[in-house]
Design a protein around this motif. Structure first.
Motif: not given
Length: 195
Positions: A32, A62, A65
């Motif tokens: 990530q 994610q 957004e």
């Protein structure tokens, strides 16, 4: 009009290295972070497109957004399915069937691992999808979150490499590469930097 595609490979996954293919691994925390760092200085996209596999889609959701961008999932930008080699690493396959692994490395279009998706069929589905996107999204800048195999294929085409050299294209985890697409032709360009 050209379509700019910035291609981001997913980061490190919980399944480790090897032929992950259709295996639906999650990202590790490090994976990530790799992806966040890869995109930190880049932007200007109109849209985010993602593979449906969670190592891509979870991050894409994610990120889109957070940046206020629309997100689209494109099933045909998923990784090559490796059949009986799914979830295994090259060392294991080398021990069991050195000849088969060598054939795949040397001629990925000509040799298909047992029960796997042929590379030519994989290439056709990816190129058909990118061709459609190139027509539909001409003039836009798009971030595509996808897999090593998809990126190798598109970069090999942009570089004019012979089919046998497909697996020689290096695409480490969280690599970010830019392509310009015009009328089905690809050229490498710099990814979109934040202004």
């Amino acid at each position: 009009m050209s379509l700019q595609l910035d291609l981001l490979r997913h980061g490190e996954t919980t399944g480790g290295n090897g032929f992950r293919g259709s295996t639906d691994d999650q990202l590790t925390e490090h994976g990530q972070t790799q992806m966040q760092q890869a995109l930190a200085d880049f932007g200007g996209w109109d849209l985010v497109i993602s593979s449906p596999l969670q190592r891509c889609q979870a991050f894409a959701e994610q990120f889109a957004e957070a940046r206020g961008l629309p997100l689209r999932i494109e099933a045909d930008l998923r990784e090559l399915h490796f059949g009986d080699w799914e979830g295994r690493n090259a060392a294991e396959i080398l021990f069991e069937d050195e000849q088969a692994l060598g054939q795949f490395w040397n001629d990925p279009y000509g040799f298909t691992p047992p029960a796997a998706e042929p590379v030519r069929e994989f290439a056709n589905r990816v190129m058909t999808t990118v061709g459609r996107l190139s027509s539909e999204l001409a003039g836009q800048r798009v971030l595509v979150i996808t897999h090593g195999g998809v990126m190798r294929l598109l970069l090999a085409r942009a570089r004019g490499l012979p089919e046998a050299h497909l697996l020689q294209v290096e695409v480490p985890h969280a690599s970010l590469k830019g392509l310009s697409c015009v009328a089905g032709e690809f050229s490498e360009v710099a990814p979109c930097r934040l202004s």
